[in-house]
Motif scaffolding. Structure first.
Motif, mmCIF file in Angstrom:
data_model
loop_
_atom_site.group_PDB
_atom_site.id
_atom_site.type_symbol
_atom_site.label_atom_id
_atom_site.label_comp_id
_atom_site.label_asym_id
_atom_site.label_seq_id
_atom_site.Cartn_x
_atom_site.Cartn_y
_atom_site.Cartn_z
ATOM 1 N N GLN A 46 -0.542 -10.477 -2.257
ATOM 2 C CA GLN A 46 -1.686 -9.587 -2.115
ATOM 3 C C GLN A 46 -1.621 -8.510 -3.192
ATOM 4 N N SER A 53 0.534 4.067 -2.897
ATOM 5 C CA SER A 53 0.116 5.449 -2.667
ATOM 6 C C SER A 53 1.166 6.427 -3.166
ATOM 7 N N HIS A 73 -9.800 0.256 -3.482
ATOM 8 C CA HIS A 73 -10.279 -1.109 -3.277
ATOM 9 C C HIS A 73 -9.540 -1.734 -2.097
ATOM 10 N N GLU A 74 -10.197 -2.668 -1.446
ATOM 11 C CA GLU A 74 -9.546 -3.441 -0.407
ATOM 12 C C GLU A 74 -8.506 -4.378 -1.037
ATOM 13 N N SER A 75 -7.425 -4.612 -0.319
ATOM 14 C CA SER A 75 -6.426 -5.562 -0.797
ATOM 15 C C SER A 75 -7.049 -6.952 -0.890
ATOM 16 N N PHE A 76 -6.605 -7.744 -1.849
ATOM 17 C CA PHE A 76 -7.199 -9.072 -2.025
ATOM 18 C C PHE A 76 -6.140 -10.050 -2.526
ATOM 19 N N HIS A 118 -3.008 -4.732 -4.515
ATOM 20 C CA HIS A 118 -3.482 -3.466 -3.950
ATOM 21 C C HIS A 118 -3.854 -2.513 -5.082
ATOM 22 N N ASN A 164 -5.977 1.343 -5.842
ATOM 23 C CA ASN A 164 -6.520 2.547 -5.236
ATOM 24 C C ASN A 164 -8.048 2.474 -5.184
ATOM 25 N N LYS A 183 0.821 -1.213 0.000
ATOM 26 C CA LYS A 183 0.000 0.000 0.000
ATOM 27 C C LYS A 183 0.856 1.264 0.000
#
Length: 617
Positions: free
Chosen positions: A516, A485, A522-525, A518, A520, A481
Motif C-alpha cells: 500500500q 505523518s 490522499h487515500e492509501s492505494f 500512502h 499526505n 501512515k
C-alpha cells in the motif's frame, strides 16, 4: 542563457585575460556560487582563454558555459604534459559541469603478496599501498580477483588470513582441511617449503608458469614412486588447477604481455568505452564505462578525456592499445611516461593479433552501450509511471529511499539509497550511524527523525538554492501512515514542504505485490499486481533494505571481532595468544586473579596487575 548573461560572461573573461599567464598550465571557470564549471589545460593559458571571448567560434555548450562564468582561476606548470596530468586530476576532483566526466572511477582491486611477515600472505587489496610486498593487477573486478585467488589457493596454498588470526589460531582452519592452505599457523609446513611456494606464486603472477608445471609433475611422480599416494594426490590437484587456468588463456593473450586495450563505440549520440586488462600474458578481465559528455563532443575527444582521467590514480602499463587516434596522443604518452618513470606507448594497431584484440574490445563496447540505451529507455518509462502514480509534475530525476536497521536498538544505522534516470546512483548512497543516546531501543520513528534531520539540514546549508542537483524530487519511506505523518512533521519543522513523500507498507498479510502507498492528503492505494511501476518501487524498497541491513551487519561484525583484550595497553599478538592458550577465552582472562595471570609465559607481575586492574576499572 540570455544575450545579457553571455555578454557579462565575456566581459568577465576579458578582465581575466589581462592578468592571465602566458605559461603552460590549467584554468578553471567558476560560477557565481564558486562551483567549477570547466577545467581546461593550455600550452599558453592567455592565448587559450582569449578564444572564449569570440562567441561566433564557440559551440552552444561552450556558449552556455561562458554565460555562467563569474570568475576564473589559473595554475601554471613547467610543461604542457604536467598541465595535462593536473587537468585530469582537477576534473576528477571537482567534476565540472561542462567537462567530459569519467563517472564510475572506483580504484581497481589488486592481488597483494605480502612479504613483511615470516609467513607471507596473499590477499586482495584495494586502496593505498601501505604494506611491503608485490602488487599484481589491476583486475577488472573483485570477482576476477576472487577467481584468481581461488585458483592460487588450490595451486600454492599460501595463507590468506590476517596476522592477528595467524598469531592466535590454535588449530588449522577449514581452508587447511580442504587443501587451500598449507597450515603455517600450526606449523604443518616448514619455512623453507613455504618460501619455495611463495617464489612459485610470484613466478605464476609474473607469467612464468612452465617451470612450475614441470616441478609439480616431478614432485607428483616422486611421491608416487615412494608410495606416498596422498602426497601425490595433493600435487596432482595442484597441477590440475594450474593446467585449468592455463587452458582459459588464448593465444591472443600471449601476443599482449602487459597492456590495456581501450576501445570506444558510439550509438545514438552516447559513447561507451570498454577496457581489457592484460598482465603477465593473461586476461585479467574487462569493464565497461559510460563517460558523461555533451552530444556535441566527438568520439575521439571523449576517448581522449577518458584516458587522461582513467590513469589519474592508476599505474599505466607499458602499452595502451586504442581503437581510435585521440587528440594530443603523443603528449598524453609523454605525460604518462613522465609519471611512471618509464616509457608508456599509446598506439592504434591496424593489423595483426593486437588489432584483433582491439576489434573484440570495440565490439564489446558497442554491445554495452546498446544494452545501456535499452535499459535507459525502460527506465524513462518507469519514471513516467512513478510520476503518474504519485501525481508529480514530471518524472523524478532523483529518488531517495530511506530505511533503518538494528537488533533491539543495538548497532543502529540508517541507510539512504538514490535512484534516477540512469538507475541506482550508488556513489550517492549514504549511511547514518545513529548517534542519539536519548532514543528508546528500537524506536524507528526516532531513528528516522535523526536521519532526515541530518540529511536535510546539510542540504539546506550546502545547496539552499537547489542548483546543484542534490535535492530529491521524491522521498520513499518504508512504513505506513504513522511513519509518513512522523516524516511530514519532521519536514515541516525543517521548512521543507515541496518534496513529495510517499510511504510504502506491506499491505494485507504482508504479501509482496499487495503493498500500500500512502501520501499526505490522499487515500492509501495499491497498484495493479502486474504493473511494472510496482515492481520498480519494490526494487527500490528492497535495495534500501539491503543497503541498511548490510551496513548494520558490517558494524555488528566489526564489534563482534573486537576482543576484550584489544583494549588492554601492552597486550600485543604474542601475549594475546599466550593468554588465550592458557585460559581458553578472553572472559576467563578477565576473571583471572593476578597470581594466575602471572603464570602465563611473557606476563610479568607488573603486567599481570595491569591486566587485572584493567578489567576491574
Amino acid at each position: 542563457m540570455t544575450e545579457a548573461s553571455l555578454d557579462t560572461g565575456i566581459d568577465i573573461i576579458k578582465t581575466h585575460v589581462k592578468t592571465a599567464p602566458t605559461a603552460p598550465g590549467v584554468y578553471r571557470m567558476l560560477s557565481k556560487h564558486g562551483d567549477v564549471l570547466y577545467v581546461g589545460k593550455a600550452k599558453s593559458i592567455k592565448k587559450r582563454i582569449v578564444s572564449y571571448t569570440q562567441p561566433k567560434r564557440l559551440p552552444n555548450r561552450l556558449l552556455r558555459m561562458v554565460a555562467a562564468t563569474a570568475s576564473m582561476v589559473f595554475v601554471t606548470t613547467r610543461t604542457e604534459a604536467e598541465a595535462l596530468l593536473l587537468e585530469a586530476s582537477l576534473i576528477k576532483r571537482f567534476r565540472p559541469t561542462y567537462n567530459v566526466l569519467l563517472k564510475d572511477d572506483k580504484s581497481f582491486p589488486y592481488i597483494l603478496l605480502r612479504e613483511d611477515h615470516e609467513w607471507a600472505q596473499i590477499t586482495k587489496h584495494r586502496g593505498a599501498r601501505r604494506h611491503k610486498g608485490q602488487y599484481y593487477g589491476p583486475f577488472a573486478s573483485v570477482s576476477a580477483v576472487n577467481r584468481t585467488l581461488n585458483t592460487l589457493q588450490k595451486i600454492f596454498q599460501l595463507r590468506s588470513c590476517s596476522d592477528s588470526t595467524l598469531e592466535t589460531r590454535t588449530r588449522a582452519c577449514l581452508l587447511y582441511q580442504i587443501k587451500r592452505c598449507s597450515g603455517p599457523c600450526v606449523n604443518h609446513i616448514s619455512k623453507s617449503d613455504y618460501t619455495d611456494m611463495v617464489a612459485e606464486t610470484r613466478a605464476f603472477l609474473e607469467g612464468r608458469t612452465s617451470g612450475i608445471q614441470k616441478k609439480l609433475a616431478e614432485s607428483m611422480q616422486q611421491a608416487s614412486d615412494e608410495l606416498e599416494f596422498e602426497v601425490a594426490a595433493v600435487f596432482r590437484d595442484r597441477l590440475n588447477a594450474l593446467t585449468h587456468i592455463q587452458s582459459h588463456q588464448t593465444m591472443v593473450n600471449a601476443m599482449v604481455d602487459e597492456a590495456d586495450v581501450i576501445a570506444a563505440a558510439e550509438v545514438g549520440g552516447q559513447v561507451g568505452v570498454q577496457v581489457f586488462f592484460f598482465r603477465a600474458g593473461q586476461n585479467w578481465g574487462h569493464r565497461a564505462y559510460f563517460p558523461k559528455h555533451d552530444k556535441e563532443d566527438s568520439l575521439e575527444d571523449v576517448l581522449g578525456a577518458f584516458i587522461s582521467q582513467f590513469y589519474d590514480n592508476k599505474p599505466a602499463p607499458k602499452l595502451v592499445l586504442l581503437s581510435h587516434s585521440i587528440p594530443e596522443q603523443n603528449l598524453l604518452g609523454d605525460a604518462l611516461s613522465e609519471r611512471m618513470g618509464r616509457r608508456v606507448i599509446i598506439s592504434v594497431p591496424e593489423r595483426g593479433k593486437k588489432a584483433d584484440v582491439v576489434k573484440e574490445a570495440a565490439r564489446n563496447a558497442k554491445e554495452a552501450i546498446e544494452r545501456r540505451l535499452a535499459e535507459s529507455a525502460s527506465q524513462t518509462k518507469l519514471l513516467e509511471g512513478v510520476a503518474k502514480a504519485f501525481h508529480l509534475a514530471e518524472p523524478p530525476k532523483r529518488i531517495e529511499v530511506y530505511d533503518n536497521s538494528h537488533i533491539q536498538g543495538t548497532n543502529a544505522v540508517g541507510g539512504m539509497i538514490v535512484a534516477g534516470p540512469e538507475g541506482f546512483m550508488k556513489n550517492a548512497y549514504r549511511k547514518f550511524n545513529i548517534k542519539s543516546e536519548d532514543l528508546t531501543p528500537g524506536d524507528d520513528f526516532g531513528m528516522m527523525k535523526e536521519v532526515l534531520e541530518r540529511r536535510f539540514k546539510r542540504l539546506l546549508k550546502e545547496d539552499a538554492d537547489r542548483e546543484r542537483g542534490h535535492w530529491p524530487d521524491l522521498l520513499l519511506i518504508d512504513g505506513g501512515k504513522g511513519q509518513l505523518s512522523s516524516v511530514m512533521e519532521i519536514m515541516r519543522d525543517l521548512g521543507v514542504t515541496d518534496v513529495k513523500v510517499v510511504g510504502i507498507s506491506k499491505g494485507p498479510d504482508r504479501h509482496a505485490g499487495r503493498e500500500q502507498f500512502h501520501m499526505n492528503g490522499h487515500e492509501s492505494f495499491m497498484l495493479p499486481l502486474t504493473d511494472p511501476v510496482l515492481y520498480y518501487l519494490q526494487r527500490l524498497r528492497d535495495e534500501a533494505h539491503r543497503f541498511a541491513i548490510g551496513t548494520h551487519r558490517s558494524k555488528r561484525s566489526s564489534d563482534i571481532k573486537k576482543s576484550p583484550l584489544d583494549g588492554v595497553s601492552g597486550i600485543g599478538p604474542k601475549r594475546k595468544k599466550a593468554l588465550l592458550h592458557h585460559f581458553g577465552s578472553a572472559k576467563a582472562v578477565a576473571d583471572a586473579d593476578v597470581r594466575d595471570l602471572e603464570g602465563v609465559d611473557g606476563i610479568s607481575r607488573a603486567m599481570a596487575q595491569h591486566i587485572y586492574d584493567h578489567f576491574r576499572g
